[in-house]
Design an enzyme around this catalytic site. Structure first.
Site, short mmCIF file in Angstrom:
data_model
loop_
_atom_site.label_atom_id
_atom_site.label_comp_id
_atom_site.label_asym_id
_atom_site.label_seq_id
_atom_site.Cartn_x
_atom_site.Cartn_y
_atom_site.Cartn_z
CG ASP A 1 -1.89 0.93 1.60
OD1 ASP A 1 -3.08 0.88 1.58
OD2 ASP A 1 -1.44 2.24 0.39
CG ASP B 1 -2.90 3.46 -2.58
OD1 ASP B 1 -3.70 2.93 -2.28
OD2 ASP B 1 -2.10 3.94 -1.99
CD GLU B 2 -5.51 -1.37 0.09
OE1 GLU B 2 -5.82 -1.71 0.98
OE2 GLU B 2 -5.90 0.28 -0.53
#
Ligand code: TTP
Ligand code: MG
Length: 398
Positions: free
Chosen positions: A9, A103-104
């Site tokens: 993340d 983003d993860e």
């Protein structure tokens, strides 16, 4: 083999990108969001978070808390492009990736420790690769399951790297507040607290889940398992298509160059259409030619930019074919595209914006290299309508 799950993340993703691209914002209070009076905060730099600003807060409220902040609009195209870069790095480690957002992602890294001294070294390596490629920091958690991996990546943010070893699952979660149980929102937290449960360890200490039934209903078992650090959910990776191609065995051998030319048109058209249907663009274009004596040749070329454009496929296919200087009867032809751009690349705004330009450049480059003779002719629809047996190599999966 022991299962190991990694959760990656990015830290304060949008805000970190703005700080990376504008060095004068580094170390400062950066808030990215909709800037209208009704706008909300998408994210804030860790500096601004110290003043209480957080995602989903109204911009008006953020400005009260942080009047001197730098307020910026999101640049989604840039975030998409970075997300793709990060996914490409993750793909170097494993194809078993479940993206959760830009983003993860979860990665199933089972068995990868052979290449590293252990899960910590593996997490460190991926963090470093992301930093080197993007100039951005990711927090990473590695654990026996998804729930713990996500907790682990979060618990030492920013710039965290936490491994939950086997045997320490329950110990790891025991001191955490019940709201850290996955899926436990405000309402459930309140109900658990009213029943006297504040720490996760208190749930784990119960003999079974029955006491949780009145509080959590059909979620009771799930909560009880999680409280003991148990979570069997698999990483739901996207089954990736490896290549898309079409090939044809001809009833009558092909000799006429004009017919052969038409066949390449046909393949380029068909494959491009299938690529577009699946939202894929590939970098490697390959051809296959089998003669009537069953000798089979294949050639491939990597293009500068991933493509789903039939003209590009045709030109490259023809170029590869012409280089073979063939003068034998042909029994089979085929064209395949592989080496696809990363999964998120398919929806990258950035890519959409620049693709036409990139493509034009790639085409110019091809023409400069292989001469103007390789030009598009509108012959596809005049293609002979002979009976043809068609074999699609259907989407191969790993
Ligand atoms: P997050 O990973 O939740 O947050 P973050 O990366 O900004 O911070 P950190 O992980 O270090 O806690 O979300 C990723 C991006 O998604 C975030 O930078 C902005 C966007 N986002 C929103 O637009 N709205 C939201 O409510 C949230 C939570 C995130
Ligand atoms: Mg993040």
């Amino acid at each position: 083999m022991r299962r190991w799950i990694m959760h990656v993340d990015m830290d304060a993703f949008y805000a970190s990108v703005e700080q990376r691209d504008n060095p004068e914002y580094r170390g400062r209070l950066v808030i990215v969001g909709g800037l209208s009076s009704r706008g909300v905060v998408a994210t804030a730099s860790y500096e601004a978070r110290k003043l209480g600003v957080h995602s989903a807060m109204s911009i008006v409220k953020a400005k009260e808390l942080c009047p001197d902040g730098i307020y910026l609009r999101p640049r989604f195209a840039v975030y998409h492009a970075i997300s793709e870069q990060v996914h490409e790095i993750m793909h170097r480690y494993t194809p078993y990736i479940e993206p959760l957002s830009l983003d993860e992602a979860f990665l199933d890294v089972t068995g990868l420790h052979g290449r590293f001294t252990g899960p910590y070294a593996l997490g460190k390596a991926i963090k470093e690769e992301i930093w080197e490629a993007t100039g951005l920091v990711a927090s990473v958690g590695v654990a026996p399951n998804k729930y713990l991996a996500k907790l682990a990546s979060d618990i030492k943010k920013p710039n965290g790297l936490v491994v939950v070893p086997y045997g320490k699952e329950a110990e790891f979660v025991a001191p955490l507040p019940v709201k850290r149980l996955w899926g436990v929102g405000k309402q459930m937290t309140k109900r658990l607290q009213e029943a006297g449960f504040y720490k996760i360890g208190q749930l784990a200490a119960l003999p079974d889940e029955r006491a949780l039934k009145s509080i959590a209903g059909n979620q009771a078992k799930r909560l009880y398992d999680m409280a003991r650090g148990i979570d069997e959910r698999p990483v739901e990776y996207e089954r990736q298509v490896h290549s898309i191609g079409n090939e044809l065995t001809y009833e009558e051998d092909l000799i006429d160059p004009q017919l052969i030319d038409q066949e390449w048109y046909f393949f380029a058209h068909k494959v491009a259409k299938r690529l577009r249907q699946q939202n894929l663009k590939g970098r490697t274009i390959a051809i296959k030619v089998r003669f009537n004596d069953f000798e089979t040749l294949s050639r491939q070329k990597r293009t500068e930019v991933p493509t789903d454009n039939e003209e590009t496929l045709y030109r490259v296919g023809m170029m590869l074919y012409n280089k073979l200087n063939i003068n034998k009867p042909i029994r089979l032809l085929g064209l395949t595209v592989s080496d696809f751009a990363g999964a998120l690349g398919q929806t990258s705004l950035f890519e959409e914006e620049t693709f036409q330009e990139d493509l034009a450049r790639a085409m110019d480059g091809l023409e400069a290299k292989f001469g103007e003779g390789i030009v598009m002719k509108g012959a596809l629809w005049q293609r002979a309508t002979q009976q043809k047996r068609e074999e699609e190599n259907h989407n191969e999966t790993f």
